[in-house]
Design an enzyme around this catalytic site. Structure first.
Site, PDB file in Angstrom:
ATOM      1  N   GLU A   1      47.263  26.598  35.366  1.00 15.56           N
ATOM      2  CA  GLU A   1      46.057  26.683  36.217  1.00 15.56           C
ATOM      3  C   GLU A   1      45.624  25.428  36.986  1.00 15.56           C
ATOM      4  O   GLU A   1      44.737  24.728  36.784  1.00 15.56           O
ATOM      5  CB  GLU A   1      44.911  27.018  35.259  1.00 15.56           C
ATOM      6  CG  GLU A   1      45.070  28.333  34.714  1.00 15.56           C
ATOM      7  CD  GLU A   1      44.034  28.630  33.464  1.00 15.56           C
ATOM      8  OE1 GLU A   1      42.992  27.914  33.227  1.00 15.56           O
ATOM      9  OE2 GLU A   1      44.119  29.692  32.988  1.00 15.56           O
TER      10      GLU A   1
ATOM     11  N   HIS B   1      39.571  40.731  23.751  1.00 12.20           N
ATOM     12  CA  HIS B   1      39.983  40.056  22.718  1.00 12.20           C
ATOM     13  C   HIS B   1      40.427  38.397  23.120  1.00 12.20           C
ATOM     14  O   HIS B   1      41.611  38.107  23.403  1.00 12.20           O
ATOM     15  CB  HIS B   1      41.190  40.584  22.199  1.00 12.20           C
ATOM     16  CG  HIS B   1      41.157  41.998  21.508  1.00 12.20           C
ATOM     17  ND1 HIS B   1      42.156  42.699  21.457  1.00 12.20           N
ATOM     18  CD2 HIS B   1      39.988  42.209  21.298  1.00 12.20           C
ATOM     19  CE1 HIS B   1      42.026  43.858  20.787  1.00 12.20           C
ATOM     20  NE2 HIS B   1      40.409  43.596  20.620  1.00 12.20           N
ATOM     21  N   GLU B   2      39.411  37.496  23.096  1.00 13.10           N
ATOM     22  CA  GLU B   2      39.683  35.932  23.212  1.00 13.10           C
ATOM     23  C   GLU B   2      40.197  35.631  21.919  1.00 13.10           C
ATOM     24  O   GLU B   2      39.555  35.725  21.169  1.00 13.10           O
ATOM     25  CB  GLU B   2      38.517  35.346  23.680  1.00 13.10           C
ATOM     26  CG  GLU B   2      38.673  33.677  23.660  1.00 13.10           C
ATOM     27  CD  GLU B   2      39.834  33.350  24.501  1.00 13.10           C
ATOM     28  OE1 GLU B   2      39.815  33.804  25.652  1.00 13.10           O
ATOM     29  OE2 GLU B   2      40.798  32.438  23.928  1.00 13.10           O
TER      30      GLU B   2
ATOM     31  N   GLU C   1      37.819  31.936  38.687  1.00 16.75           N
ATOM     32  CA  GLU C   1      37.121  31.445  37.699  1.00 16.75           C
ATOM     33  C   GLU C   1      36.872  29.942  38.034  1.00 16.75           C
ATOM     34  O   GLU C   1      35.630  29.371  38.052  1.00 16.75           O
ATOM     35  CB  GLU C   1      37.342  31.539  36.126  1.00 16.75           C
ATOM     36  CG  GLU C   1      38.785  30.970  35.974  1.00 16.75           C
ATOM     37  CD  GLU C   1      39.195  30.990  34.580  1.00 16.75           C
ATOM     38  OE1 GLU C   1      38.564  31.785  33.794  1.00 16.75           O
ATOM     39  OE2 GLU C   1      40.285  30.636  34.089  1.00 16.75           O
TER      40      GLU C   1
ATOM     41  N   GLU D   1      46.943  36.728  33.853  1.00 15.52           N
ATOM     42  CA  GLU D   1      46.499  35.540  34.529  1.00 15.52           C
ATOM     43  C   GLU D   1      47.457  34.464  34.851  1.00 15.52           C
ATOM     44  O   GLU D   1      47.890  34.595  36.073  1.00 15.52           O
ATOM     45  CB  GLU D   1      45.197  34.838  33.993  1.00 15.52           C
ATOM     46  CG  GLU D   1      44.433  33.689  34.657  1.00 15.52           C
ATOM     47  CD  GLU D   1      43.210  33.056  33.766  1.00 15.52           C
ATOM     48  OE1 GLU D   1      42.247  32.858  34.269  1.00 15.52           O
ATOM     49  OE2 GLU D   1      43.770  32.790  32.825  1.00 15.52           O
TER      50      GLU D   1
ATOM     51  N   SER E   1      41.628  23.395  29.158  1.00 12.40           N
ATOM     52  CA  SER E   1      41.121  23.364  27.962  1.00 12.40           C
ATOM     53  C   SER E   1      42.458  23.203  26.977  1.00 12.40           C
ATOM     54  O   SER E   1      42.183  22.827  25.750  1.00 12.40           O
ATOM     55  CB  SER E   1      40.589  24.788  27.430  1.00 12.40           C
ATOM     56  OG  SER E   1      41.742  25.777  27.681  1.00 12.40           O
TER      57      SER E   1
ATOM     58  N   HIS F   1      45.472  36.837  29.599  1.00 13.57           N
ATOM     59  CA  HIS F   1      45.180  35.640  30.225  1.00 13.57           C
ATOM     60  C   HIS F   1      45.571  34.262  29.332  1.00 13.57           C
ATOM     61  O   HIS F   1      45.801  34.509  28.279  1.00 13.57           O
ATOM     62  CB  HIS F   1      43.521  35.409  30.368  1.00 13.57           C
ATOM     63  CG  HIS F   1      42.967  36.305  31.603  1.00 13.57           C
ATOM     64  ND1 HIS F   1      42.077  35.808  32.360  1.00 13.57           N
ATOM     65  CD2 HIS F   1      43.379  37.680  31.863  1.00 13.57           C
ATOM     66  CE1 HIS F   1      41.949  36.868  33.459  1.00 13.57           C
ATOM     67  NE2 HIS F   1      42.712  37.857  33.253  1.00 13.57           N
ATOM     68  N   GLU F   2      46.024  33.497  30.077  1.00 10.04           N
ATOM     69  CA  GLU F   2      46.496  32.027  29.745  1.00 10.04           C
ATOM     70  C   GLU F   2      47.811  32.251  29.119  1.00 10.04           C
ATOM     71  O   GLU F   2      48.306  31.427  28.362  1.00 10.04           O
ATOM     72  CB  GLU F   2      45.486  31.299  28.641  1.00 10.04           C
ATOM     73  CG  GLU F   2      44.138  30.922  29.510  1.00 10.04           C
ATOM     74  CD  GLU F   2      43.191  31.850  29.248  1.00 10.04           C
ATOM     75  OE1 GLU F   2      43.308  32.768  28.495  1.00 10.04           O
ATOM     76  OE2 GLU F   2      42.024  31.802  30.160  1.00 10.04           O
TER      77      GLU F   2
END
Lengths: 688, 688
Positions: B157, B400-401, B494, B488, B180, B469-470
């Site tokens: 990112e 679902h994080e 974002e 992603e 993060s 994502h990630e």
């Protein structure tokens, strides 16, 4: 108490004498991680200050609470049917004078020792933290004599060393023998439960209780100061415990007893665990079992089905097309023979290892998808064999070797347990041979400690009992989770086929390994010379009478008769004791014991009330005069004594035993001689 | 070819000019691990020789095979309905002259580049091996100009840097912004797909295809020699790939095209992936969706339900007793409003994030049990909202994080997917924010690469589509597993709420990130000034017309309208394009493009045959003269043109657009001016 610098300290006395001198308590923590929501509104940021900080001084006492407790509880299974949990409690609430972080230390003082743990209240400055090291000291008052295992992050399967504590570093390297996964971390490291003896004859044991979601504790010896300090098992990055308040550590325990026998009688570890977590325990029961196992361990058979493939990918090869290697033990015909024998002799279950595909290259390959725990080899008819066992009144026992590919096991666990339910298996032996996947994690780190209990609690949802091998050493969790009916977690009988184990081993395990819970030691070998049926030159360092004695001295609700049916068939009169001996007890009497020398125990069966007695000795011949005053008054018994023959010796004549019957009462004293590497067993049948 | 020392080498020419000079191939391997059964019969032993060895020389050629292939296949969804897979193949079988270990290298040469991979046959000396490093070189023929991202084991990112390859180290540090989870490993490191341009105007792209159970590849730049060499993502112990023969690596790819437009037209990555693995794909479909998401990302609302707790343990607190924080966006009333708006405007689905318990302290705590993926907050009525959505003709999209607590996700995955089946969810957005648990593993290591695909294939068993994502950057796996409808794996919209992204970002992504598969870029922001509804001072660096253009330029079968309904309500005439634009295409025409500057694409909808056109520019105002010769002959169209107003500018006037309609045919050339940070979109309606 606190030192002048605000360091929490404790000490332990027994009859006015220091056992543990004033010793420091506390932690080294990783720099705090920001524990609040990522500030997505503005910019992604993360605070992760890696430097560590000490959390063992600058404390102030906020509150002190005292309490006492006296309650008797009934284990689902155990060495006795009633256990008294009687202690005085001291809870010291501390606050760090600089950070205002709060920590409490809870002490429970018993007649046979002390347990203490660190507690971190919630709703405070400290929410999440990472333990770099626990700094709990055990400052010995003297250079105690110890029975110790070399410290290791991945195995406990060593033989004990007997030496003064100060001599640990000197003997460490020699104490290391080969294992499929091993990480000895320091020549000053020892394992718990660590049994010691003072020069005044007191027995001291340092261990831990209720190890849950925390790394297993080892001890580092400072040989000059005779100080032991905790050393936790690290994760792949070297950190130890990932904590979220409110939380607490396991209990750190120091048991102190005036004799070896009373040490065996200590229930301190179990008492410090929480009560049973299950409402319904009707599905949990002791299990006496045989196994299609020793023939592979000894080298007479194999787990693998074929030799066609240098490596195997599950699902990519068709075992039905493979050439059988002719040595696969878990085949229909052989398993039926075991079922017939086990059933005819009253066993509850038959373990079958090597039933499932994947054994051709299962070990030491860092292989992720190593087993599926569901697909049988072509010559193992899962449905038919379970049905056959059912008609014969016994159960098959499931086997889940994970090869330490733990993610793979968890991915298949639910389906594997469901398969067990489908076919009526109610117990599983699981195994963790080899280095852990994920790589860098250790058998005794927090990651794996979490897994082992996950496997047990998930099994409970399926009413399945668990016997985990190569898992972390027990710390009394079987009180809370009694479907954990067994563990290996020490050097078991299998090593008699890997070059042998010294006879004194079984005289130490009851004080150490069994302090935390039962061991699936797999005794009962009758054919000590493996070369009679394999090309294995190992000798089993025990007599037949010794092997019988173990069923009483090595308490477990799960007991195996490990040898081959045809070996038992040669000695059916001796085998009778294995058939008769109980697995669950209302009373146990520790008659005579000295670690490293001998152990003699009498036990009363929980339901029948029948008494059994067993004894083992080390390499020395010993004669025991045993008062039978544990027997009921006004009752005569026929005692059937299984003992070494006069010329028995584990080195030269291990199969020489004799069986004598005599009438006895509680007034009698019987004298039994155990041969070198020998032992004895007695069953008492009431005559009136 | 082989060098004199038996080193495998390759080179790549385009029209007789070297693109890649002779470059080495091979590996550095860990010392072999003994791969045979543990010798239980005698003594436990393990051979684990840690030193590494080179596996890139002393090879001999055993066989060379040549083949060609020409087949057209139909993707389940895509930029076109037919894709031609046409290549010449060269397979070189090698044997190591010292160890007799065998390796093959397979090349597939396309008109638009080459793919090659290492293959390790089974049944040979090499069964299990561990890759310490892959040593694949890409020796550039010159100091190419590049659009590059700094190499990182955990995030993609970042914003692109534009420089000569030799200048990577110089610009590296400035290219790193906060994330993060991030592990930039070397100032010489860059990510793939790496787009470059030669001084003669050729476009060159290095990437990989079919990344399965292998670590993701980065590239290390040797700035003096202009050589790029592969650098694999390590595990917790620093090793890279754990391999079992027969096996192969992913394809290493070098795409070469004479123009930027033809680079966008390359299907090399998809072609190098295997055909669809599923027999039934009827349940896989494009999805146009809105989300309860941007209001949290922008800071107007929160995922968390309460502020009562500094930390949360699932199952230990009663959310029903907690004080709502008043900012929880995933509440029944708000979700119903979104459903109403999305349904009224023809959307397929509504994503709702923050519906499940645990968001109070989910990030960056190394928290194992962080979510259960099943329990809704008290103000989110799972059953009623799904039923409400159903009556409105749309679906809810699951979220679902995982917080990168991957074991915890896998433990709950089956139940979580079953819950989705129960309530009718057919798509899930998953997330991997923060450092990976197990600790020491990285987002792009083999361990996680294995996991991402596991999540996709397990979802397929439940007929669930996945948008992760990630996760690791796509390598064309969506051909084989078309339920992977989005990823992603790059800096998405974002970041416009995290301080902003430069306008040129979206002119590069189609060449790089989208080379491997679609991106859930989440375009469609209409309110660029976040301070109008939050206290977030970030500005979205785009015009409304730019946001519309993205629906055509950023191909994805999954497209979001990311802004709040009330923002769209202010511009319903512009919103009409988002409602109209198709998601799945039979044809795509790359009209004008230059990475870092602009991209203009026309596409024909798969079912309706309707044409759409979209364009975006960087911070420069640009006028495009666009020949409409893609339109059908003998047909007039009403073109609805959504374009920047003359005074539009992403910095000062981002919401100024105009919509004009004009009648056009394939003979026409239309001229459209895009403002700085602007763009345009056109829909064509056939008039006859």
């Amino acid at each position: 108490m606190l030192s002048n610098e605000g360091k929490p300290m404790y000490a332990l006395k027994y009859s006015d004498n220091y056992i543990i001198l004033p010793s420091a308590l506390g932690f080294e923590l990783r720099g705090n991680i920001k524990a609040t929501e990522l500030d997505f509104g503005k910019t992604i940021s993360k605070t992760d200050s890696k430097p560590s900080r000490y959390f063992n001084d600058h404390f102030k006492v906020v509150n002190i609470y005292r309490d006492s407790f006296d309650q008797t509880w009934n284990p689902v299974w155990g060495e006795e049917s009633e256990i008294r949990n009687h202690y005085n409690e001291l809870l010291v609430d501390l606050v760090h004078s600089e950070t205002s972080e709060r920590m409490s230390i809870r002490f429970r003082l018993y007649n046979d020792g002390v347990g203490f743990r660190y507690e971190f209240p919630g709703n405070q400055n400290l929410n999440y933290f990472v333990i770099k090291e626990e700094l709990t000291e055990f400052a010995l008052a003297d250079d105690y004599f110890a029975w110790w295992l070399p410290g290791d992050y991945d195995t406990q399967e060593y033989e004990y060393v007997e030496s003064r504590i100060s001599q640990v570093p000197k003997h460490f390297q020699n104490a290391i023998s080969g294992n499929s996964s091993q990480t000895p971390f320091s020549i000053n490291g020892v394992q718990t439960s660590l049994l010691m003896k003072t020069d005044s004859g007191l027995y001291v044991n340092i261990h831990e209780a209720a190890l849950i979601d925390y790394p297993c504790m080892h001890l580092l010896v400072n040989p000059r100061k005779k100080v032991l300090v905790s050393h936790l098992t690290p994760d792949a990055q070297g950190w130890k415990g990932y904590m979220q308040t409110p939380c607490s550590t396991p209990w750190r325990t120091v048991q102190v007893t005036p004799s070896a026998e009373t040490m065996l009688d200590s229930r301190l570890i179990l008492n410090l665990n929480e009560p049973c977590a299950y409402d319904d325990v009707s599905w949990i029961h002791p299990v006496k079992y045989m196994g299609v196992w020793w023939e592979m361990i000894s080298g007479a058979g194999s787990w693998a089905y074929t030799s066609d493939y240098p490596s195997v990918k599950l699902g990519k090869i068709d075992y039905a097309q493979a050439e059988p290697n002719g040595r696969h033990s878990a085949n229909n015909e052989n398993v039926r023979k075991y079922i017939d024998f086990a059933s005819a002799n009253g066993f509850d279950a038959l373990l079958v290892e090597g039933w499932n595909i994947g054994w051709e290259d299962w070990a030491d390959c860092s292989k992720d998808y190593v087993f599926d725990f569901q697909t049988p080899y072509p010559d193992f008819d899962l449905e038919a064999l379970n049905e056959y066992a059912r008609t014969k009144g016994i159960k098959l026992m499931m086997h889940h070797e994970t090869s330490s590919s733990v993610r793979n096991y968890e991915r298949h666990m639910e389906d594997a347990y469901a398969l067990m339910n489908q076919y009526g298996y109610d117990a599983v032996k699981s195994g963790y041979v080899g280095d852990i996947l994920p790589r860098g994690e250790h058998h005794y780190g927090q990651w794996m400690v979490n897994h082992y209990l996950h496997a047990v609690t998930q099994a409970a949802r399926h009413r399945i009992m668990v016997n985990a091998h190569e898992a972390v050493r027990p710390t009394g969790l079987c009180r809370t989770y009694p479907n954990l009916i067994g563990n290996e977690s020490a050097r078991g009988t299998e090593y008699q086929a890997f070059g042998g184990t010294q006879p004194n081993h079984v005289t130490i395990l009851p004080f150490t390994r069994l302090n935390g819970g039962p061991m699936d030691f797999t005794p009962g070998i009758f054919q000590m010379d493996l070369s009679t049926f394999t090309n294995n030159t190992s000798k089993v360092n025990a007599t037949i009478a010794n092997q019988l004695g173990l069923y009483v001295t090595m308490y477990s609700p799960l007991q195996m008769a490990a040898d081959l049916p045809r070996h038992y068939a040669q000695f059916m009169d001796a085998f009778q004791f294995i058939k008769d001996v109980a697995l669950d007890w209302s009373e146990s009497r520790y008659l005579q014991a000295e670690p490293g020398d001998y152990v003699v125990i009498a036990r009363k069966a929980k339901n029948s009330g029948q008494w059994f007695l067993g004894g083992v000795t080390d390499e020395q011949q010993r004669t025991f005069d045993l008062a039978l005053d544990f027997l009921e008054p006004d009752c005569n018994y026929e005692a059937t004594i299984y003992r070494d023959a006069p010329d028995a010796d584990y080195r030269t004549n291990p199969q020489a035993y004799e069986i004598v019957k005599q009438t006895v009462s509680r007034e009698d004293i019987i004298s039994i001689t155990a041969a070198p590497g020998g032992g004895f067993a007695v069953s008492f049948d009431a005559l009136n």
